[in-house]
Design an enzyme around this catalytic site. Structure first.
Site, PDB file in Angstrom:
ATOM      1  N   LYS A  27       0.812  -1.230   0.000  1.00 30.21           N
ATOM      2  CA  LYS A  27       0.000   0.000   0.000  1.00 30.21           C
ATOM      3  C   LYS A  27       0.843   1.277   0.000  1.00 30.21           C
ATOM      4  O   LYS A  27       0.398   2.309  -0.493  1.00 30.21           O
ATOM      5  CB  LYS A  27      -0.959   0.014   1.195  1.00 30.21           C
ATOM      6  CG  LYS A  27      -2.126  -0.947   1.058  1.00 30.21           C
ATOM      7  CD  LYS A  27      -3.077  -0.806   2.242  1.00 30.21           C
ATOM      8  CE  LYS A  27      -4.308  -1.676   2.075  1.00 30.21           C
ATOM      9  NZ  LYS A  27      -5.325  -1.395   3.104  1.00 30.21           N
ATOM     10  N   ASP A  43     -10.330   2.929   1.914  1.00 28.15           N
ATOM     11  CA  ASP A  43     -10.569   2.431   3.277  1.00 28.15           C
ATOM     12  C   ASP A  43     -11.272   3.500   4.116  1.00 28.15           C
ATOM     13  O   ASP A  43     -12.209   3.216   4.862  1.00 28.15           O
ATOM     14  CB  ASP A  43      -9.243   2.038   3.945  1.00 28.15           C
ATOM     15  CG  ASP A  43      -8.678   0.740   3.372  1.00 28.15           C
ATOM     16  OD1 ASP A  43      -9.477  -0.128   2.967  1.00 28.15           O
ATOM     17  OD2 ASP A  43      -7.437   0.600   3.332  1.00 28.15           O
TER      18      ASP A  43
HETATM   19  P1  NAP Z   1      -1.688  -3.112  11.766  1.00 25.85           P
HETATM   20  O1  NAP Z   1      -1.208  -1.978  10.943  1.00 25.85           O
HETATM   21  O2  NAP Z   1      -0.809  -4.309  11.954  1.00 25.85           O
HETATM   22  O3  NAP Z   1      -2.072  -2.537  13.240  1.00 25.85           O
HETATM   23  C1  NAP Z   1      -2.475  -3.404  14.255  1.00 25.85           C
HETATM   24  C2  NAP Z   1      -3.060  -2.611  15.417  1.00 25.85           C
HETATM   25  O4  NAP Z   1      -3.585  -3.555  16.352  1.00 25.85           O
HETATM   26  C3  NAP Z   1      -2.023  -1.779  16.188  1.00 25.85           C
HETATM   27  O5  NAP Z   1      -2.642  -0.608  16.675  1.00 25.85           O
HETATM   28  C4  NAP Z   1      -1.645  -2.725  17.337  1.00 25.85           C
HETATM   29  O6  NAP Z   1      -1.164  -2.077  18.480  1.00 25.85           O
HETATM   30  C5  NAP Z   1      -2.989  -3.337  17.641  1.00 25.85           C
HETATM   31  N1  NAP Z   1      -2.877  -4.601  18.353  1.00 25.85           N
HETATM   32  C6  NAP Z   1      -2.443  -5.785  17.860  1.00 25.85           C
HETATM   33  N2  NAP Z   1      -2.483  -6.720  18.838  1.00 25.85           N
HETATM   34  C7  NAP Z   1      -2.955  -6.105  19.953  1.00 25.85           C
HETATM   35  C8  NAP Z   1      -3.219  -6.538  21.287  1.00 25.85           C
HETATM   36  N3  NAP Z   1      -3.024  -7.822  21.668  1.00 25.85           N
HETATM   37  N4  NAP Z   1      -3.708  -5.628  22.165  1.00 25.85           N
HETATM   38  C9  NAP Z   1      -3.927  -4.354  21.812  1.00 25.85           C
HETATM   39  N5  NAP Z   1      -3.696  -3.886  20.566  1.00 25.85           N
HETATM   40  C10 NAP Z   1      -3.207  -4.753  19.647  1.00 25.85           C
HETATM   41  O7  NAP Z   1      -3.085  -3.690  11.234  1.00 25.85           O
HETATM   42  P2  NAP Z   1      -4.207  -2.950  10.381  1.00 25.85           P
HETATM   43  O8  NAP Z   1      -3.931  -3.166   8.955  1.00 25.85           O
HETATM   44  O9  NAP Z   1      -4.388  -1.577  10.896  1.00 25.85           O
HETATM   45  O10 NAP Z   1      -5.503  -3.862  10.714  1.00 25.85           O
HETATM   46  C11 NAP Z   1      -6.074  -3.890  12.008  1.00 25.85           C
HETATM   47  C12 NAP Z   1      -7.336  -4.749  11.975  1.00 25.85           C
HETATM   48  O11 NAP Z   1      -8.264  -4.198  11.076  1.00 25.85           O
HETATM   49  C13 NAP Z   1      -7.142  -6.189  11.513  1.00 25.85           C
HETATM   50  O12 NAP Z   1      -7.886  -6.983  12.395  1.00 25.85           O
HETATM   51  C14 NAP Z   1      -7.755  -6.242  10.127  1.00 25.85           C
HETATM   52  O13 NAP Z   1      -8.320  -7.501   9.835  1.00 25.85           O
HETATM   53  C15 NAP Z   1      -8.834  -5.212  10.251  1.00 25.85           C
HETATM   54  N6  NAP Z   1      -9.190  -4.541   8.972  1.00 25.85           N
HETATM   55  C16 NAP Z   1     -10.505  -4.456   8.629  1.00 25.85           C
HETATM   56  C17 NAP Z   1     -10.861  -3.807   7.467  1.00 25.85           C
HETATM   57  C18 NAP Z   1     -12.301  -3.711   7.043  1.00 25.85           C
HETATM   58  O14 NAP Z   1     -12.564  -3.287   5.899  1.00 25.85           O
HETATM   59  N7  NAP Z   1     -13.250  -4.042   7.883  1.00 25.85           N
HETATM   60  C19 NAP Z   1      -9.884  -3.215   6.645  1.00 25.85           C
HETATM   61  C20 NAP Z   1      -8.551  -3.308   7.048  1.00 25.85           C
HETATM   62  C21 NAP Z   1      -8.212  -3.982   8.223  1.00 25.85           C
HETATM   63  P3  NAP Z   1       0.444  -1.850  18.688  1.00 25.85           P
HETATM   64  O15 NAP Z   1       0.765  -0.594  17.919  1.00 25.85           O
HETATM   65  O16 NAP Z   1       0.571  -1.704  20.155  1.00 25.85           O
HETATM   66  O17 NAP Z   1       1.126  -3.071  18.141  1.00 25.85           O
END
Ligand code: NAP
Length: 272
Positions: free
Chosen positions: A69, A105
């Site tokens: 991305k 998004d």
């Molecule tokens: P990312 O860039 O890897 O960010 C992950 C986030 O989750 C960070 O803020 C991280 O905190 C936090 N996190 C992970 N494990 C945690 C825990 N055990 N306790 C507290 N916080 C935790 O991921 P992303 O791309 O933003 O995606 C995040 C989520 O959104 C995923 O579940 C994905 O499937 C979902 N998503 C949904 C859509 C949709 O269209 N509905 C689109 C995109 C993504 P730290 O900074 O502390 O590590």
């Protein structure tokens, strides 16, 4: 649908892409409107070569997913202003042999949340500081919302808040906040974290609207607790659907067949 010599091709580039629901969703939409278009998944490691290939082959548009991305940005001819602020694109339109980048998004998140509340002038607690939180944060600013960011790792919350020009609080203090909405933009609630919640259930009464962007499971623990508290809930399918609908509309100039796309996603969501 018949694929013939006039079929226009779309796809997704990322790595991995085999799990993506986008081919099912977009092909269902093309078929519903009788469009001679097809959408396939391209696992890509060499971004520069893949983008040159899109132009060379006359592919009309692609979704861009992890880990590309940001990596595609230097190769684009134009970047939508909000996508440029976010620093990431998830959609390319190929037109006149040029690559145009967008981020849908934030459009998907705004549309999903706006079904439950007025965004302009609202206050939203945004939990998370990863790629999704960043896109959602800039989108909420576009809509005129005020944001407070929180995240497990405080340094990342502070960095995102600085980029957004908004406040942040340590996660331990977030339960004491009050806001019009809470958005979980973390991985908490899915996979190995399926039985966890970003905030304790007692805090949910402080947020009339609770949105979770996790979509597998569709009813996360957070949403179940929010529903039991009496909050209006917005599930992760809504954002997934509306970001795809915005892509479809960028590619075709036509209104996306939402119900077909929603039913296709529902039928194929991964079972947790
Ligand atoms: P990312 O860039 O890897 O960010 C992950 C986030 O989750 C960070 O803020 C991280 O905190 C936090 N996190 C992970 N494990 C945690 C825990 N055990 N306790 C507290 N916080 C935790 O991921 P992303 O791309 O933003 O995606 C995040 C989520 O959104 C995923 O579940 C994905 O499937 C979902 N998503 C949904 C859509 C949709 O269209 N509905 C689109 C995109 C993504 P730290 O900074 O502390 O590590």
């Amino acid at each position: 649908m018949t694929i013939d010599a006039k079929t226009e091709l779309y796809g997704i580039i990322g790595n991995p892409v085999a799990h993506s629901l986008s081919p099912l969703m977009h092909n269902a939409a093309f078929a519903a409107l009788g469009l001679n278009k097809a959408y396939v998944a391209f696992p890509v490691t060499d971004v520069a070569a893949a983008l040159a290939g899109l132009k060379a082959l006359g592919i009309r548009g692609v979704s861009v997913t992890i880990p590309h991305k940001q990596a595609v940005l230097p190769y684009l001819d134009t970047i939508d202003p909000v996508a440029a602020k976010i620093g990431a694109v998830n959609t390319l339109v190929v037109r006149d042999n040029a690559l145009h980048g967008y981020n849908t998004d934030w459009l998907g998140a705004n549309r999903a949340l706006s079904e439950a509340m007025e965004l302009k002038g609202s206050h939203v607690l945004l939990i998370g500081a990863g790629g999704s939180a960043k896109a959602i944060g800039f989108g909420l600013l576009e809509a005129g919302a005020k944001i407070t960011v929180t995240n497990r790792t405080s340094d990342k919350a502070a960095a995102l808040a600085a980029a957004l020009g908004c406040a942040w609080v340590p996660l331990a203090e977030a339960a004491a906040l009050r806001a019009d909405a809470l958005i979980n933009a973390t991985a908490v609630g899915m996979g190995p974290l399926a039985h966890e919640m970003v905030l304790p259930a007692v805090a949910l009464a402080n947020f009339p609207v609770v949105m979770d962007i996790v979509y597998a499971p569709l009813e996360t623990r957070l949403l179940a607790a929010a529903r039991a508290t009496g909050c209006t809930v917005v599930d992760g399918l809504a954002m997934l659907l509306y970001q795809g609908a915005a892509q479809f509309e960028l590619w075709t100039g036509m209104t996306a067949p939402l119900e077909v796309m929603r039913q296709t996603l529902l039928a194929h969501l991964p079972r947790p």
